[in-house]
Scaffold this active site. Structure first.
Site, PDB file in Angstrom:
ATOM      1  N   ALA A  92       1.672  10.130   7.805  1.00  0.00           N
ATOM      2  CA  ALA A  92       3.275  10.034   8.127  1.00  0.00           C
ATOM      3  C   ALA A  92       3.507   8.621   8.796  1.00  0.00           C
ATOM      4  CB  ALA A  92       3.821  11.337   8.899  1.00  0.00           C
ATOM      5  N   PRO A  93       4.614   8.088   8.273  1.00  0.00           N
ATOM      6  CA  PRO A  93       5.928   8.547   7.510  1.00  0.00           C
ATOM      7  C   PRO A  93       5.463   8.252   5.925  1.00  0.00           C
ATOM      8  CG  PRO A  93       6.524   6.502   8.661  1.00  0.00           C
ATOM      9  CD  PRO A  93       4.901   6.830   9.245  1.00  0.00           C
ATOM     10  N   GLY A  94       4.267   7.678   5.497  1.00  0.00           N
ATOM     11  CA  GLY A  94       3.761   7.515   4.160  1.00  0.00           C
ATOM     12  C   GLY A  94       3.766   6.172   3.675  1.00  0.00           C
ATOM     13  N   GLY A  95       4.212   5.293   4.470  1.00  0.00           N
ATOM     14  CA  GLY A  95       3.945   3.839   3.731  1.00  0.00           C
ATOM     15  C   GLY A  95       2.818   3.482   3.363  1.00  0.00           C
ATOM     16  N   LYS A  96       1.529   3.633   3.978  1.00  0.00           N
ATOM     17  CA  LYS A  96       0.390   3.250   3.306  1.00  0.00           C
ATOM     18  C   LYS A  96      -0.164   4.244   2.329  1.00  0.00           C
ATOM     19  CE  LYS A  96      -1.003   1.304   7.798  1.00  0.00           C
ATOM     20  NZ  LYS A  96       0.122   1.432   8.448  1.00  0.00           N
ATOM     21  N   CYS A 115      -3.849  10.284   9.070  1.00  0.00           N
ATOM     22  CA  CYS A 115      -2.857  10.156  10.205  1.00  0.00           C
ATOM     23  C   CYS A 115      -1.597   9.589   9.271  1.00  0.00           C
ATOM     24  CB  CYS A 115      -3.114   9.526  11.294  1.00  0.00           C
ATOM     25  SG  CYS A 115      -4.400   9.948  12.276  1.00  0.00           S
ATOM     26  N   ASP A 128      -5.557   5.655  10.043  1.00  0.00           N
ATOM     27  CA  ASP A 128      -4.460   4.718  10.657  1.00  0.00           C
ATOM     28  C   ASP A 128      -4.281   5.260  11.929  1.00  0.00           C
ATOM     29  OD1 ASP A 128      -2.751   2.289  10.663  1.00  0.00           O
ATOM     30  OD2 ASP A 128      -1.135   3.519  10.277  1.00  0.00           O
ATOM     31  N   CYS A 186      -2.105  -0.896  14.687  1.00  0.00           N
ATOM     32  CA  CYS A 186      -0.920  -1.993  14.868  1.00  0.00           C
ATOM     33  C   CYS A 186      -1.007  -2.381  16.356  1.00  0.00           C
ATOM     34  CB  CYS A 186       0.190  -1.555  14.487  1.00  0.00           C
ATOM     35  SG  CYS A 186       0.955   0.121  15.023  1.00  0.00           S
ATOM     36  N   ASP A 210      -0.826  15.065   8.645  1.00  0.00           N
ATOM     37  CA  ASP A 210      -0.202  14.532  10.131  1.00  0.00           C
ATOM     38  C   ASP A 210       0.187  15.843  10.983  1.00  0.00           C
ATOM     39  OD1 ASP A 210       1.063  11.668  11.108  1.00  0.00           O
ATOM     40  OD2 ASP A 210       2.116  13.527  11.908  1.00  0.00           O
TER      41      ASP A 210
END
EC number: 2.1.1.176
Length: 448
Positions: free
Chosen positions: A265-269, A263, A332, A385, A287
């Site tokens: 997007a948006p790609g931070g991790k 999962c 995530d 989160c 995603d």
């Protein structure tokens, strides 16, 4: 004063989209500011008005109802939002003179209301001003009403927190949710070092502090627009909270490995994982939403990452080609987001308690499917989160009860020493009021 008048009108239009049309606050704000050519100070003022008014909506409505002849829900939507925005300035912004907020509200009411509404707005705000120091909130003996109205959180949410934690904890959490969080960024160590980045930020006129837990984290102040910074355009950093960064550290990817982010997007991790792998190996980022995957592509290009392969794929559907193939899998999971309310205050109004049941089903389904991709001896990290146990501990424990090929793995080697006492039952939780980060849940599982 004229520029602030224009700023208030823009903020009003954005608030109308959020409160009356159901737009997400960050998206509506971005659209509202896209063609705004005013000063940076006015952009900052608009942002503060929008997020502050959204954040304090329950409190503002409660005060308006006490001093208005008409209940909030019966007031014309434009006038309702004018009252909320103006009252927010009066109650929470010391730098705005109350008379100025009232006068500007009256002027906006003349434009957006019918005959007589400007007098109504003036009357309500002047009455509140006269009684501002005498406002009495619900008694703490009724803790749910007390927390809900004093700190502007929905009753169902504070009721759950009081039950799952306690009253003192919940009050501190609500307070923290209403604070303005720092802009935390992750230094792109593929392109620069932390010390060099600090030098560049200071040359760009920014105030910078080191993160609380992680070497690659910095907190930045005095920043009017991220996208306008040369350092941002050159891909030297990416906005990301430290709790979110911890997820990738706990995944502990190694250079040359195959990583699957189901999962992503948006790609931070995902891009942080690539950074920890020194851009060596392969990361499959999936995603279900095509438009979000475009953000991943843009991000990888800006950060100079070339080991990420982007795929549109539903995490609930088993991909037989990847069974037993991945060294690491990150789930995530989609969640209620109750841990990031301080960054996205409209979560308080867009989420309902009934949403949790469907989210938990989805989380369990994704975790079960994703576990098949982990090779023997490999690892899976499950994170959200969310602050809700049903989405966190209970999901993982339910999975382990029906799957004896996985065990909880020790997180402590992968986190800062300051956080090791926070590990409970093998899981790590962070909270805004305790750790000054977003609220996250992280579990690391090993396949035997």
């Amino acid at each position: 004063m004229k520029s602030q008048s224009n700023a208030r009108e823009i903020a009003l239009k954005i608030l109308y989209q959020i409160n009356e049309k159901g737009a997400f606050s960050n998206i509506a704000l971005h659209k509202g500011l896209r063609n705004f050519n005013g000063k940076d100070v006015d952009r900052t003022f608009i942002t503060e008005l929008v997020y502050g008014t959204v954040k304090w909506k329950i409190t503002l409505d409660w005060v308006i109802n006490k001093y208005s002849s008409r209940k909030v829900n019966n007031i014309d939507p434009w006038i309702r939002n004018i009252l909320r925005m103006s009252l927010y300035q009066v109650m929470f912004l010391d730098k705005v003179p109350p008379f100025a907020a009232c006068n500007e509200a009256v002027e906006l009411a003349k434009i957006y209301g019918s005959r007589g509404t400007s007098g109504f707005v003036n009357g309500v705000l002047r009455t509140i001003l006269r009684n501002l120091k005498n406002i009495v909130y619900p008694d703490i003996k009724n803790p749910e009403d007390y927390l809900s109205i004093k700190y502007s959180h929905p009753t169902w949410m504070v009721k759950r927190w009081i039950k799952n934690f306690n009253l003192t904890f919940s009050e501190q959490l609500c307070k923290a949710n209403n604070n303005i969080p720092p802009l935390t960024v992750r230094i792109n160590t593929l392109k620069t070092t932390r010390d060099h980045a600090i030098e560049l930020f200071e040359k760009e006129g920014l105030k910078v502090n080191k993160g609380r837990f992680l070497d690659e984290a910095l907190n930045i102040q005095n920043i009017p627009s991220i996208a306008g910074l040369t350092s941002y355009k050159e891909g030297l950093f990416q906005p990301q909270d430290e709790a979110s960064m911890l997820v990738s550290h706990i995944l502990a990817p190694q250079a040359g490995q195959l990583i699957l982010d189901v999962c992503g997007a948006p790609g931070g991790k995902s891009t942080h994982i690539a950074q920890l792998m020194r851009n060596k190996g392969k990361i499959i980022v999936r995603d279900i939403f095509k438009h979000k995957l475009k953000l991943v592509d843009m991000l990888t290009r800006r950060l100079g990452i070339n080991i990420i392969q982007i795929q549109e794929y539903d995490a609930r559907v088993l991909d037989e080609d990847l069974i037993n193939k991945a060294d690491r899998v990150l789930v995530d999971a989609p969640c209620s987001g109750t841990g990031i309310i301080r960054r996205k205050p409209d979560i308080k109004w867009t989420r309902q308690e009934k949403d949790l049941e469907a989210l938990v089903r989805l989380q369990k389904e994704i975790l079960k499917v994703s576990s098949h991709y982990v090779r023997k001896g490999g690892y899976l990290v499950y994170s959200t989160c969310s602050l809700e146990p049903e989405e966190n501990e209970e999901v993982v424990k339910n999975f382990l009860e029906s799957n004896d090929s996985f065990i909880i793995d020790d997180i402590s080697p992968f986190i800062p020493i300051d956080l090791k006492d926070e590990i409970k039952d093998g899981f790590l939780r962070t909270f805004p009021h305790i750790h000054e980060t977003d609220g996250f849940f992280i579990a690391r599982l090993k396949r035997l």
